[in-house]
Design an enzyme around this catalytic site. Structure first.
Site, PDB file in Angstrom:
ATOM      1  N   TYR A 128      -4.576 -11.488   4.184  1.00  0.00           N
ATOM      2  CA  TYR A 128      -5.266 -10.913   3.031  1.00  0.00           C
ATOM      3  C   TYR A 128      -6.698 -11.439   2.958  1.00  0.00           C
ATOM      4  CZ  TYR A 128      -6.434  -9.907  -1.855  1.00  0.00           C
ATOM      5  OH  TYR A 128      -7.054  -9.476  -2.996  1.00  0.00           O
ATOM      6  N   ILE A 141      -7.277  -4.228 -12.634  1.00  0.00           N
ATOM      7  CA  ILE A 141      -8.732  -4.101 -12.590  1.00  0.00           C
ATOM      8  C   ILE A 141      -9.164  -2.640 -12.515  1.00  0.00           C
ATOM      9  CG2 ILE A 141     -10.743  -4.560 -11.132  1.00  0.00           C
ATOM     10  CD1 ILE A 141      -9.336  -7.271 -10.440  1.00  0.00           C
ATOM     11  N   THR A 163     -10.645   4.067  -6.948  1.00  0.00           N
ATOM     12  CA  THR A 163      -9.357   4.071  -6.248  1.00  0.00           C
ATOM     13  C   THR A 163      -8.517   2.901  -6.752  1.00  0.00           C
ATOM     14  OG1 THR A 163     -10.122   2.710  -4.379  1.00  0.00           O
ATOM     15  CG2 THR A 163     -10.422   5.107  -4.215  1.00  0.00           C
ATOM     16  N   THR A 168      -4.555   2.752 -11.394  1.00  0.00           N
ATOM     17  CA  THR A 168      -3.419   2.900 -12.305  1.00  0.00           C
ATOM     18  C   THR A 168      -3.033   1.627 -13.038  1.00  0.00           C
ATOM     19  OG1 THR A 168      -1.836   2.502 -10.498  1.00  0.00           O
ATOM     20  CG2 THR A 168      -2.448   4.800 -10.953  1.00  0.00           C
TER      21      THR A 168
END
Length: 249
Positions: free
Chosen positions: A150, A18, A12, A15
């Site tokens: 985050y 990583i 996932t 695009t």
């Protein structure tokens, strides 16, 4: 024979950065790979750049319907999945006192909810003895100004692995975490303000990296493929830092 010949792999967030480097590495080692991305244009470009046995499925992994569509696409071609690399994620800076509900909800939806349901919904297809790799971050183990939300999501991801190896032990499915440090990606450059500002921030951070350089997406891809491979058959619930040593000092 390549390490992943005749294996089916899901990546996932494949695009760019990583995810893209890892998808390329899996295809190069013989795997049939499915990648996801939220923008069709970027997804098409990634599929073209990777080449080989690669399939792109547009989707936002914070949306359960999109995750279902991903696995429907896999199931149309294959009976099982061998590796899931739950990599999609992101974040932005917001210091305590300036964190709003939208920032919190978006970051947790992508980095925690998305990872949880990406793995859970894979289980009917994931073969016994398969491998799950989650993308964590050095920020899950260190203090970082204006990055608490985050960082909290990545600490949650790390603890998913600790718990899921118990939930999945009867199926011998391994779950590990790869935690990148400062890696040369478009996402990191945007986070650091882009252009000369981003380059200045990264240059300043090199002093805290014993390896003496910023990492490359391929450095992380190598670690992911190791964790997903039979060479790591006795590695389970671990967190592998790919950070040039910065978290260890």
């Amino acid at each position: 024979m390549s390490r992943f010949s005749n294996k089916v792999v899901v990546v996932t967030g494949g695009t760019s950065g990583i995810g893209l480097a890892t998808a390329k590495a899996f295809v190069a080692e013989g795997a049939s790979v499915f990648i996801t991305g939220r923008r069709q244009e970027a997804l098409d470009a990634a599929v073209k750049a990777i080449g080989g046995d690669i399939t792109g499925v547009r989707g936002d992994m914070s949306k359960l319907a999109d995750i279902d569509r991903l696995y429907d696409a896999v199931q149309q071609r294959y009976a099982q999945i061998d590796v899931v690399f739950a990599n999609a994620g992101g974040g932005s800076f917001a210091p305590l006192g300036a964190i709003d509900e939208a920032h919190f909800d978006e970051t947790f939806a992508t980095n925690v909810k998305g990872v949880l349901f990406t793995v859970q919904k894979a289980l009917p297809l994931l073969r016994d003895g398969g491998s799950v790799v989650l993308t964590g971050s050095v920020t899950g183990s260190t203090g970082n100004p204006a990055f608490s939300v985050y960082s909290a999501t990545k600490a949650a991801v790390r603890n998913f692995a600790r718990n899921w190896i118990l939930d999945l032990k009867d199926r011998h499915i391994r779950v590990n975490v790869v935690s990148p440090g400062v890696i040369e990606t478009a996402g990191l450059n945007d986070l650091f303000g882009g252009g000369a500002q981003a380059e200045g921030v990264k240059t300043g951070m090199v002093a805290s990296i014993p390896a003496g350089r910023v990492g490359k997406p391929e450095d992380v891809a190598d670690a992911v493929l190791f964790l997903a491979s039979d060479a790591a058959s006795f590695v389970n619930g671990a967190e592998l830092f790919v950070d040039g040593g910065m978290t260890q000092i």
